[in-house]
Scaffold this motif. Structure first.
Motif, mmCIF file in Angstrom:
data_model
loop_
_atom_site.group_PDB
_atom_site.id
_atom_site.type_symbol
_atom_site.label_atom_id
_atom_site.label_comp_id
_atom_site.label_asym_id
_atom_site.label_seq_id
_atom_site.Cartn_x
_atom_site.Cartn_y
_atom_site.Cartn_z
ATOM 1 N N ILE A 47 6.132 -2.283 -1.879
ATOM 2 C CA ILE A 47 5.760 -1.791 -2.012
ATOM 3 C C ILE A 47 6.237 -1.656 -3.656
ATOM 4 O O ILE A 47 5.070 -1.986 -4.737
ATOM 5 C CB ILE A 47 4.762 -0.207 -1.824
ATOM 6 C CG1 ILE A 47 3.852 -0.714 -0.421
ATOM 7 C CG2 ILE A 47 3.972 -0.017 -3.292
ATOM 8 C CD1 ILE A 47 3.286 0.696 0.158
ATOM 9 N N ARG A 48 7.319 -0.608 -3.046
ATOM 10 C CA ARG A 48 7.949 -0.469 -5.070
ATOM 11 C C ARG A 48 8.808 -1.380 -4.963
ATOM 12 O O ARG A 48 8.757 -1.833 -6.351
ATOM 13 C CB ARG A 48 9.491 -0.002 -4.762
ATOM 14 C CG ARG A 48 7.703 1.990 -4.282
ATOM 15 C CD ARG A 48 8.691 3.290 -3.246
ATOM 16 N NE ARG A 48 9.388 2.876 -2.673
ATOM 17 C CZ ARG A 48 8.923 3.331 -1.485
ATOM 18 N NH1 ARG A 48 7.421 3.880 -1.118
ATOM 19 N NH2 ARG A 48 9.603 3.894 -0.060
ATOM 20 N N ALA A 63 -0.606 -2.847 -6.672
ATOM 21 C CA ALA A 63 0.217 -2.907 -6.166
ATOM 22 C C ALA A 63 0.846 -1.357 -5.175
ATOM 23 O O ALA A 63 -0.479 -0.792 -4.704
ATOM 24 C CB ALA A 63 1.747 -3.060 -6.017
ATOM 25 N N GLN A 64 1.381 -0.458 -6.004
ATOM 26 C CA GLN A 64 1.653 0.774 -5.594
ATOM 27 C C GLN A 64 0.919 1.536 -6.104
ATOM 28 O O GLN A 64 0.382 1.993 -7.184
ATOM 29 C CB GLN A 64 3.972 1.181 -6.268
ATOM 30 C CG GLN A 64 4.017 1.886 -5.926
ATOM 31 C CD GLN A 64 5.374 2.944 -6.369
ATOM 32 O OE1 GLN A 64 5.289 2.271 -7.300
ATOM 33 N NE2 GLN A 64 5.570 3.333 -6.204
ATOM 34 N N GLY A 65 0.205 2.601 -5.648
ATOM 35 C CA GLY A 65 -1.036 3.427 -5.452
ATOM 36 C C GLY A 65 0.051 5.420 -5.855
ATOM 37 O O GLY A 65 0.036 5.823 -5.377
ATOM 38 N N THR A 128 6.991 12.267 1.664
ATOM 39 C CA THR A 128 7.329 11.504 2.526
ATOM 40 C C THR A 128 8.878 12.362 3.084
ATOM 41 O O THR A 128 8.893 11.342 3.898
ATOM 42 C CB THR A 128 8.350 10.523 1.048
ATOM 43 O OG1 THR A 128 7.347 8.802 0.499
ATOM 44 C CG2 THR A 128 9.205 9.347 2.006
ATOM 45 N N TYR A 152 1.336 2.308 6.763
ATOM 46 C CA TYR A 152 1.833 2.468 5.400
ATOM 47 C C TYR A 152 3.285 2.124 6.044
ATOM 48 O O TYR A 152 3.702 2.317 6.641
ATOM 49 C CB TYR A 152 1.637 4.352 5.379
ATOM 50 C CG TYR A 152 2.333 4.614 4.099
ATOM 51 C CD1 TYR A 152 2.353 3.545 3.014
ATOM 52 C CD2 TYR A 152 3.804 5.320 4.147
ATOM 53 C CE1 TYR A 152 3.399 4.113 1.938
ATOM 54 C CE2 TYR A 152 3.936 6.096 2.990
ATOM 55 C CZ TYR A 152 3.880 5.124 1.718
ATOM 56 O OH TYR A 152 4.897 5.124 0.926
ATOM 57 N N ASN A 206 -4.064 5.020 4.670
ATOM 58 C CA ASN A 206 -3.178 4.204 4.108
ATOM 59 C C ASN A 206 -2.840 3.031 4.961
ATOM 60 O O ASN A 206 -1.914 3.403 5.950
ATOM 61 C CB ASN A 206 -2.512 4.325 2.907
ATOM 62 C CG ASN A 206 -1.855 3.959 2.672
ATOM 63 O OD1 ASN A 206 -2.115 2.906 2.147
ATOM 64 N ND2 ASN A 206 -0.315 3.874 1.743
ATOM 65 N N TYR A 237 -4.314 11.585 1.967
ATOM 66 C CA TYR A 237 -5.126 11.737 0.962
ATOM 67 C C TYR A 237 -6.735 12.269 1.445
ATOM 68 O O TYR A 237 -7.535 12.010 1.203
ATOM 69 C CB TYR A 237 -5.510 10.325 1.056
ATOM 70 C CG TYR A 237 -4.856 8.419 0.772
ATOM 71 C CD1 TYR A 237 -4.278 8.435 -0.682
ATOM 72 C CD2 TYR A 237 -3.855 8.833 1.599
ATOM 73 C CE1 TYR A 237 -3.274 8.068 -1.495
ATOM 74 C CE2 TYR A 237 -2.849 7.887 0.928
ATOM 75 C CZ TYR A 237 -2.188 7.569 -0.104
ATOM 76 O OH TYR A 237 -1.736 6.500 -0.439
ATOM 77 N N LYS A 268 -0.984 12.465 -3.895
ATOM 78 C CA LYS A 268 -2.686 11.708 -4.708
ATOM 79 C C LYS A 268 -3.655 12.803 -5.069
ATOM 80 O O LYS A 268 -4.310 12.972 -5.562
ATOM 81 C CB LYS A 268 -3.011 11.805 -3.111
ATOM 82 C CG LYS A 268 -1.367 10.751 -2.716
ATOM 83 C CD LYS A 268 -1.142 9.628 -3.502
ATOM 84 C CE LYS A 268 0.183 8.564 -2.513
ATOM 85 N NZ LYS A 268 0.410 7.852 -3.767
ATOM 86 N N TYR A 353 -7.275 2.875 -1.587
ATOM 87 C CA TYR A 353 -6.715 1.344 -1.223
ATOM 88 C C TYR A 353 -7.752 0.950 -1.297
ATOM 89 O O TYR A 353 -8.560 1.058 -0.649
ATOM 90 C CB TYR A 353 -5.755 0.903 -0.469
ATOM 91 C CG TYR A 353 -4.894 2.223 -1.563
ATOM 92 C CD1 TYR A 353 -3.686 1.848 -2.002
ATOM 93 C CD2 TYR A 353 -3.990 3.521 -0.282
ATOM 94 C CE1 TYR A 353 -2.830 2.762 -2.286
ATOM 95 C CE2 TYR A 353 -3.533 3.820 -0.352
ATOM 96 C CZ TYR A 353 -2.035 3.827 -1.743
ATOM 97 O OH TYR A 353 -1.398 4.711 -1.689
ATOM 98 N N ARG A 399 -3.493 -5.994 0.394
ATOM 99 C CA ARG A 399 -4.073 -4.895 -0.622
ATOM 100 C C ARG A 399 -4.424 -4.398 -2.243
ATOM 101 O O ARG A 399 -2.938 -4.380 -2.956
ATOM 102 C CB ARG A 399 -3.304 -3.621 0.401
ATOM 103 C CG ARG A 399 -3.764 -2.151 -0.047
ATOM 104 C CD ARG A 399 -3.016 -1.182 0.730
ATOM 105 N NE ARG A 399 -2.020 -1.139 -0.871
ATOM 106 C CZ ARG A 399 -1.128 0.536 -1.408
ATOM 107 N NH1 ARG A 399 -0.715 1.228 -0.215
ATOM 108 N NH2 ARG A 399 -0.408 0.742 -2.444
#
Ligand code: GLN
Length: 423
Positions: A47-48, A63-65, A128, A152, A206, A237, A268, A353, A399
């Motif tokens: 993702i990153r 891409a990255q949320g 995280t 995820y 996710n 979320y 978020k 997403y 995604r």
């Protein structure tokens, strides 16, 4: 000479089937003497990596949320005021009292869960850190952790770093006619074994956008009780829900309060992914263990941003209604543009997403498609394989994140037209 940093997760992925479970490239093999065995079993975040590629190719980053719009003015002001009034030294390791109190109040108000802010909350550097600190605090070598797949991407490496083995249970996509992602009861039951320590439940989910319903959560509850297993929930979320879906915290179900670690954060819900403020709420003995790990991992989350976090959690109810409604509009903006371009979209019920099926484009893999999309069309997405143990399972999925300004989504829709004419 090739340095370790030359090994991008996407290049590494061509040589190894998955983010989480397979040996690294030759470059790592040559330096093996200096490395922990653990890091050989996963790559950096795809993702990153896709965000870095979006910057390299000047692509629209779906891409990255993370939101590309402003955070609420009130909470930015609260952060400025905290810095101005010199809240600039360490907060209490496990979190500023104001934030812990606000977290407990929100869990009581929204889910009816009574939380003691003195004994049951740990504030971390983002959800995280809360997730990995939790796994480090509860897992022993040889333990297993049940994870729904697609997942995820952090959960696999988190389990490995904490000495546990992930055991995956499939979420099956809905039919083209619509419907929900589902899982098979027997498959889930089968995943609970003698060494199962915990199940990770991410709802709203996710990357799928699934919102676990009460019946599904009750089944998970029954299995956790029967097999004496913990639930670690990622509820980041929580406030982003569509089509009348309801968010139910597992901790609120009978029998789960004492065996659930509830993880959440500011990122978020308040559009501040860079602040790195998240938390875990758990019964006192587990909280103590998480606090110890957290203390030695990071000491504490940014003190002034914790004060601003308390202000954020005290925003009125209409803030959340408007947040969800704005995301619904964005979802309904992006999906038709994707469908027009040839993607089959799995309509999310929550989170921000959309998982898509790319079979219509006849690319050999999601990684090749994502590379084409970012370089030639100017849109970054996340290859589906980064959400699966076996890359082939996500080889025809990508995604997109829609937490973006309407003009960003307009630009993506404009660029998608080029994709269609290329085919
Ligand atoms: N949750 C975000 C995503 O899935 C990214 C989070 C992160 O990069 N830390 O895109």
């Amino acid at each position: 000479m090739v340095s370790l940093t030359d090994v991008s997760p996407l290049r590494a992925r061509r040589n190894i089937p998955c983010a989480s479970l397979f040996p690294m490239t030759q470059v790592f093999a040559r330096s093996k003497h200096f490395l922990s065995d653990k890091v050989e079993h996963f790559t950096e975040s795809v993702i990153r990596e896709m965000t870095r590629q979006a910057m390299q190719y000047n692509a629209v980053n779906l891409a990255q949320g993370f939101p590309d719009f402003s955070a609420p003015a009130e909470i930015k002001r609260a952060a400025q005021e905290a810095i101005e009034s010199d809240v600039n030294q360490y907060a209490i390791t496990w979190g500023a009292k104001s934030l812990r109190t606000a977290i407990a109040k929100q869990m009581q108000d929204r889910q009816g869960i009574e939380v003691d802010p003195e004994k049951e909350v740990v504030v971390c550097c983002g959800s995280t850190e809360a997730m990995i600190a939790t796994l480090l605090a509860v897992c022993n070598a040889g333990d297993e952790v049940v994870v729904f797949e697609p997942f995820y991407e952090n959960y696999g490496p988190d389990a490995i770093l904490s000495g546990a083995k992930p055991r995956y249970v499939s979420l099956r996509p809905p039919q083209p006619s619509g419907g929900e992602w589902t899982f098979d009861e027997q498959e889930l039951r089968h995943a609970f074994q003698r060494h199962t320590k915990a199940i990770i439940v991410n709802t709203p989910n996710n990357p799928t956008g699934k919102v676990f319903n009460r019946k599904e959560l009750e089944l998970i509850r029954d299995l956790c009780v029967e097999y004496n297993v913990l639930a670690i929930t990622d509820e980041i979320y929580e406030h982003i829900l569509y089509d009348g879906s309801e968010h139910i915290s597992l901790a609120r179900l009978d029998g789960m309060r004492d065996r659930t670690i509830t993880i959440n954060g500011l990122s978020k819900s308040y559009s501040v992914t860079g602040w790195r403020v998240g938390w875990a709420v758990a019964p006192p003995a587990i909280t103590n263990a998480i606090r110890k790990v957290h203390d030695f991992l990071t000491v504490g989350a940014p003190a002034p941003l914790q004060e601003a976090g308390a202000a954020a959690l005290n925003l009125p109810a209409n803030y959340y209604r408007e947040l969800a409604e704005r995301y619904r509009t964005r979802r309904d903006h992006l999906i038709p543009a994707l469908e027009k371009a040839g993607f089959r979209c799995y309509r999310p019920r929550g989170a921000y997403y959309v998982m898509t099926d790319i079979s219509a484009f006849a690319f050999a893999s999601d990684v090749e498609f994502a590379a084409y999309l970012v370089k030639e069309i100017g849109i970054a997405c996340v290859p589906g394989s980064s959400f699966y143990k076996h890359p082939k399972d996500g080889a025809q999925q990508v995604r997109f994140a829609f937490c973006k300004k309407p003009e960003t989504l307009d630009e993506a829709a404009r660029r998608l037209q080029k994709l269609k004419t290329h085919l």
